[in-house]
Structures are given as C-alpha cells and as structure tokens.
Design a protein around this motif. Structure first.
Motif, PDB file in Angstrom:
ATOM      1  N   LEU A   1      53.557 -37.193  72.880  1.00  0.00           N
ATOM      2  CA  LEU A   1      53.713 -38.517  72.276  1.00  0.00           C
ATOM      3  C   LEU A   1      54.655 -38.518  71.079  1.00  0.00           C
ATOM      4  CD1 LEU A   1      52.819 -41.503  72.008  1.00  0.00           C
ATOM      5  CD2 LEU A   1      50.917 -40.691  70.591  1.00  0.00           C
ATOM      6  N   SER A   2      54.574 -37.502  70.233  1.00  0.00           N
ATOM      7  CA  SER A   2      55.315 -37.486  68.971  1.00  0.00           C
ATOM      8  C   SER A   2      56.395 -36.410  69.011  1.00  0.00           C
ATOM      9  CB  SER A   2      54.354 -37.227  67.806  1.00  0.00           C
ATOM     10  OG  SER A   2      55.034 -37.207  66.582  1.00  0.00           O
ATOM     11  N   HIS A   3      57.666 -36.832  68.966  1.00  0.00           N
ATOM     12  CA  HIS A   3      58.794 -35.910  69.087  1.00  0.00           C
ATOM     13  C   HIS A   3      59.350 -35.533  67.717  1.00  0.00           C
ATOM     14  CE1 HIS A   3      59.877 -37.037  73.529  1.00  0.00           C
ATOM     15  NE2 HIS A   3      58.583 -36.821  73.352  1.00  0.00           N
ATOM     16  N   VAL A   4      60.434 -34.752  67.725  1.00  0.00           N
ATOM     17  CA  VAL A   4      61.144 -34.396  66.494  1.00  0.00           C
ATOM     18  C   VAL A   4      62.604 -34.819  66.614  1.00  0.00           C
ATOM     19  CG1 VAL A   4      59.675 -32.501  65.746  1.00  0.00           C
ATOM     20  CG2 VAL A   4      61.502 -32.049  67.378  1.00  0.00           C
ATOM     21  N   LYS A   5      63.141 -35.247  65.482  1.00  0.00           N
ATOM     22  CA  LYS A   5      64.536 -35.695  65.468  1.00  0.00           C
ATOM     23  C   LYS A   5      65.496 -34.536  65.738  1.00  0.00           C
ATOM     24  CE  LYS A   5      67.740 -38.533  62.787  1.00  0.00           C
ATOM     25  NZ  LYS A   5      67.992 -39.211  61.479  1.00  0.00           N
ATOM     26  N   ASP A   6      65.050 -33.302  65.438  1.00  0.00           N
ATOM     27  CA  ASP A   6      65.904 -32.132  65.696  1.00  0.00           C
ATOM     28  C   ASP A   6      66.422 -32.164  67.135  1.00  0.00           C
ATOM     29  OD1 ASP A   6      64.701 -29.908  63.340  1.00  0.00           O
ATOM     30  OD2 ASP A   6      63.505 -31.628  63.938  1.00  0.00           O
ATOM     31  N   LEU A   7      65.542 -32.513  68.071  1.00  0.00           N
ATOM     32  CA  LEU A   7      65.936 -32.580  69.488  1.00  0.00           C
ATOM     33  C   LEU A   7      66.348 -33.987  69.893  1.00  0.00           C
ATOM     34  CD1 LEU A   7      63.210 -30.367  71.240  1.00  0.00           C
ATOM     35  CD2 LEU A   7      65.397 -29.664  70.254  1.00  0.00           C
ATOM     36  N   ASP A   8      65.530 -34.976  69.579  1.00  0.00           N
ATOM     37  CA  ASP A   8      65.813 -36.337  70.033  1.00  0.00           C
ATOM     38  C   ASP A   8      67.081 -36.904  69.417  1.00  0.00           C
ATOM     39  OD1 ASP A   8      63.572 -36.227  71.568  1.00  0.00           O
ATOM     40  OD2 ASP A   8      62.600 -37.995  70.708  1.00  0.00           O
ATOM     41  N   GLY A   9      67.496 -36.359  68.277  1.00  0.00           N
ATOM     42  CA  GLY A   9      68.700 -36.857  67.624  1.00  0.00           C
ATOM     43  C   GLY A   9      69.999 -36.339  68.210  1.00  0.00           C
ATOM     44  N   ILE A  10      69.925 -35.452  69.189  1.00  0.00           N
ATOM     45  CA  ILE A  10      71.144 -34.944  69.839  1.00  0.00           C
ATOM     46  C   ILE A  10      71.711 -36.042  70.736  1.00  0.00           C
ATOM     47  CG2 ILE A  10      72.110 -33.174  71.355  1.00  0.00           C
ATOM     48  CD1 ILE A  10      69.740 -31.383  70.541  1.00  0.00           C
ATOM     49  N   GLU A  11      72.900 -36.513  70.437  1.00  0.00           N
ATOM     50  CA  GLU A  11      73.450 -37.673  71.145  1.00  0.00           C
ATOM     51  C   GLU A  11      73.909 -37.335  72.556  1.00  0.00           C
ATOM     52  OE1 GLU A  11      76.433 -39.562  68.801  1.00  0.00           O
ATOM     53  OE2 GLU A  11      75.062 -40.014  67.139  1.00  0.00           O
ATOM     54  N   ASP A  12      74.502 -36.181  72.751  1.00  0.00           N
ATOM     55  CA  ASP A  12      74.970 -35.786  74.082  1.00  0.00           C
ATOM     56  C   ASP A  12      73.753 -35.474  74.956  1.00  0.00           C
ATOM     57  OD1 ASP A  12      75.826 -34.055  76.280  1.00  0.00           O
ATOM     58  OD2 ASP A  12      77.760 -33.947  75.270  1.00  0.00           O
ATOM     59  N   SER A  13      73.558 -36.249  76.012  1.00  0.00           N
ATOM     60  CA  SER A  13      72.348 -36.115  76.828  1.00  0.00           C
ATOM     61  C   SER A  13      72.261 -34.752  77.498  1.00  0.00           C
ATOM     62  CB  SER A  13      72.284 -37.226  77.875  1.00  0.00           C
ATOM     63  OG  SER A  13      73.396 -37.161  78.757  1.00  0.00           O
ATOM     64  N   ALA A  14      73.397 -34.211  77.930  1.00  0.00           N
ATOM     65  CA  ALA A  14      73.372 -32.901  78.589  1.00  0.00           C
ATOM     66  C   ALA A  14      72.948 -31.808  77.606  1.00  0.00           C
ATOM     67  CB  ALA A  14      74.742 -32.579  79.184  1.00  0.00           C
ATOM     68  N   VAL A  15      73.466 -31.877  76.387  1.00  0.00           N
ATOM     69  CA  VAL A  15      73.103 -30.910  75.357  1.00  0.00           C
ATOM     70  C   VAL A  15      71.639 -31.085  74.965  1.00  0.00           C
ATOM     71  CG1 VAL A  15      73.574 -30.135  72.992  1.00  0.00           C
ATOM     72  CG2 VAL A  15      75.464 -30.789  74.495  1.00  0.00           C
ATOM     73  N   ARG A  16      71.208 -32.333  74.849  1.00  0.00           N
ATOM     74  CA  ARG A  16      69.820 -32.604  74.478  1.00  0.00           C
ATOM     75  C   ARG A  16      68.851 -32.085  75.540  1.00  0.00           C
ATOM     76  NH1 ARG A  16      70.271 -37.582  74.149  1.00  0.00           N
ATOM     77  NH2 ARG A  16      69.275 -38.241  76.096  1.00  0.00           N
ATOM     78  N   LEU A  17      69.154 -32.331  76.792  1.00  0.00           N
ATOM     79  CA  LEU A  17      68.277 -31.860  77.868  1.00  0.00           C
ATOM     80  C   LEU A  17      68.238 -30.342  77.933  1.00  0.00           C
ATOM     81  CD1 LEU A  17      69.215 -34.454  80.617  1.00  0.00           C
ATOM     82  CD2 LEU A  17      66.979 -34.216  79.504  1.00  0.00           C
ATOM     83  N   LYS A  18      69.386 -29.708  77.692  1.00  0.00           N
ATOM     84  CA  LYS A  18      69.414 -28.248  77.667  1.00  0.00           C
ATOM     85  C   LYS A  18      68.532 -27.712  76.541  1.00  0.00           C
ATOM     86  CE  LYS A  18      72.488 -24.254  77.221  1.00  0.00           C
ATOM     87  NZ  LYS A  18      73.882 -23.784  76.961  1.00  0.00           N
ATOM     88  N   ALA A  19      68.601 -28.344  75.377  1.00  0.00           N
ATOM     89  CA  ALA A  19      67.790 -27.918  74.236  1.00  0.00           C
ATOM     90  C   ALA A  19      66.304 -28.112  74.527  1.00  0.00           C
ATOM     91  CB  ALA A  19      68.196 -28.702  72.989  1.00  0.00           C
TER      92      ALA A  19
END
Length: 394
Positions: A343-361
């Motif tokens: 339910l509760s995420h972190v901006k460290d990951l959710d703040g990554i704008e590039d979706s491919a990079v974010r999903l990889k992380a």
C-alpha cells in the motif's frame, strides 16, 4: 515537559494553532505570529508557528487516515506514545531527537523544536546530497535507545512497566498487515504496476517464502526486546552535513531490536538500487558504517552498563548481536517487497520517471527482498549482506 489542561479534541487550523501557542505563552505577548500547515503525511496535521525571532512545530494526530477518510479510524493515543517516545529516547540521545516543549493527550498534540533548518533525509538523498554523519549518528541512536530500554540495562519491573506504557496495538496492526502480511497475499490494498503482475504472483505463490515471512512476523509479534522507534526510515529523519534528528516515533512499541535496524538498512538499500558509480558506493559504505557503529556502541554499553548477569558471560554478546543481525536482514527483505508492491511506497522508486528504469529497479527490489528473506540464515556478516545487495542490484 509540561502537560496542558484537559480539552475536547478538535482539529486545529492555522488560526487556532496561533491562539493555542499564545495561550501557552510560548512567545512574547506582543509577538507577530504566522502559521503554516506543512504536513505532507497521511496521519497528522503539522503546523509551523513562527515569529521573527523564534518558531515551534505543533503536530496533531488525526482520528483517521487522510488517504482513506473517516472509514479508517485511528487511535489518538499514538500522539501520547510519540511524545513519550521522543522524551524517553531523548534521555539517551538528546542530540538526535527534537526537544518536546508541551503535550496534550486530549488534543493529541505535541509542541516541539522546529527543525526547518534541516531537510528530510529521503528528499536529500534522492536529490544526491551527502550526509557524512548520517550513518554514524543513526548507528549511535539505534545502539543507545535500544540498549538502554532493554532487559540488559533495566530492572525487569521497569522494563515491563515501559512495555505496558508503550503498548501500541493499533499502529502495530498496521505494520503487521502492511509489512509482514498483505504483500504476500492477493489483498486489495496492494498497489503495483500491471507490468509487475507476474513478479507479484510469483511471490504470492511461493510457499517457502511465505513461511519464512511468517516467522519474521512472529518475531515482530512476540519479542519485546526494547523500545523501538517502529518506523525508522529516511522519511523519519531530518539531516544536514552536521546534524541528524529522528522524528515521528508514533509507531513506537516494545519489539525485536532487529526491526529498527532492518528498517533503516532497507531505506539505504533503496538508494543503492537507484544510484550508480561513486554515488552508489557512498550509500554502500553507509550501510557498513551504521552497522559497525551500532555494533561498537551497543557492545560498549553491554560491557559498561549491563545489569543482567548473563552480560558477563563470554560469548553471549556476540550470540545476541548475531540474532539482531539475522532479524534485521529478514526485515530488510519484507520492507523491500512491501514498499514496492504494498500500500505505501517510497519516492526513491516511484519517483523514477522512466518507466523501464523504474520497473527494473522495482524488480531488483523484489528479487533482493525475496532472497534476503529466504537466505538470511546464510548471511552472517555485514560484508556478506553488502555482497548480496550488490549481486541483485548491479
């Protein structure tokens, strides 16, 4: 710390917050005061009241979670627990917590030192700032608060009195559900990108992983080792190059020491996942430093302040701290998974704008978290922990 007279609970506004500090004579009678609601959390109002010469913070607990509304009621007792935890921890680490000036259990408020000259550590870390004292200070904070509130330092009667005073079942239930349960099952409150569906279902269908997570949860439920902060992530820390202040211990309760250690580890690991090169190595070194500082200070306190006869038995300290480390590694694994798909995420990951990079992380966080939960018994040292992090996040 003074306690205010009994009042009926009512949510503060900027105007009534000013009226309150005037009634309490926290500022000169003719001071021109301004108020601003600065809270960005889900469970509280936070007001900054300022004159030209001085300022304070008023934090007021809400009787519900803002993200859901009144259908998710919350106990106001958490405001007293938070204030009492700040005061208790302040007995041992006054440099690392804000000063508490006033409390009111009925209004569910705490008036405390203004830390606006500092920055929330998560925000600074995401922006690439370097806090050279963060790991050392948090290592000391953990060692001193956890040792001094444990059976190793307290008479059993005092320890049990504190454990009763800091009983916090409502907020513990949030942790039990959001950290240790919901991410491992198909629960409606889980939140993740559709592209992660197969990764998520792999977790849900992994019986061995779920049994291992259940054991970690059982430790959280039953082991009243010390007074924990209960939510020690980088969003609960103000920092600068010189200062470190830990805030928001509203989840404080008596639990396993490794929980606080693991929570802080996990939120440094998120930074390892998203950084590259030398910036990444800085955080890796801080993970090592916080454990070394914690181990060193806790060990010294064990030798000099231990009251339990078993603290004088050669080898017991090493056994106990190995248990703390093992608990911490399991907590890191659960926290990585829950902050990615819960339910509760972190901006460290959710703040990554590039979706491919974010999903990889996020996939790295899920894979690392799963491995840590399953293999924690084989990770005996901080170097082995770091090696495992690097293996899954390179």
């Amino acid at each position: 710390m003074a306690i205010l007279e009994k009042k009926t609970y009512k949510g503060l506004t900027e105007e009534t917050a000013i009226q309150l500090v005037k009634e309490l004579e926290l500022f000169p009678v003719h001071a021109e005061l301004t108020a601003r609601e600065i809270g960005d959390g889900n469970l509280n109002y936070v007001f900054r009241i300022a004159s030209e010469e001085n300022s304070v913070i008023i934090k007021q607990a809400l009787p519900y979670a803002k993200v859901v509304g009144e259908s998710w009621p919350l106990t106001l007792k958490r405001a007293k627990i938070e204030a009492d935890a700040l005061v208790k921890h302040g007995e041992y680490v006054p440099a690392f917590v804000p000063k508490v000036f006033r409390t009111d259990e009925d209004l569910a408020i705490t008036i405390m030192e203004d830390l606006s000259h500092l920055k929330i550590a998560r925000t600074g870390l995401i922006e690439g700032e370097y806090y050279p004292n963060l790991a050392k200070h948090i290592g000391q904070y953990l060692a001193k608060t956890l040792f001094h509130t444990s059976d190793f330092a307290l008479h059993p009667f005092e320890k049990k009195r504190l454990a009763s005073a800091f009983s916090n079942p409502e907020l513990c239930k949030i942790t039990e559900d959001l950290v240790f349960t919901d991410p491992f099952f198909n629960i409606d409150t889980n939140d993740y990108e559709p592209e992660l569906q197969s990764d998520v279902e792999e977790i849900w269908n992994h019986t061995e992983l779920k049994i291992a997570a259940a054991k970690i949860k059982q430790s959280f439920l039953t082991e009243a080792e010390a007074l924990l902060h209960g939510d020690l992530h980088t969003g609960s820390i103000f920092a600068s190059e010189e200062e470190t202040k830990v805030i928001d211990p509203e989840f404080a309760f008596y639990g396993p020491i490794g929980f606080d250690v693991g929570q802080f580890f996990a939120h440094l690991v998120f930074q390892v996942i998203v950084r590259k090169g030398e910036d990444r190595e800085i955080i890796v070194n801080q993970i090592d430093e916080v454990w070394q500082e914690f181990y060193s200070v806790f060990s010294e306190l064990w030798k000099s302040k231990g009251v339990d006869p078993f603290t004088k038995v050669d080898g017991y300290r090493e056994v106990f701290l190995a248990k703390v480390f093992d608990d911490a590694i399991g907590v890191v694994g659960c926290e990585l998974i829950r902050r990615t798909i819960g339910l509760s995420h972190v901006k460290d990951l959710d703040g990554i704008e590039d979706s491919a990079v974010r999903l990889k992380a996020k996939r790295a966080a899920l894979s690392l978290g799963t491995n840590l939960i399953l293999k924690k018994a084989s990770i005996k040292t901080i170097k082995q922990f770091i090696t495992t992090i690097e293996e899954f996040t390179a």
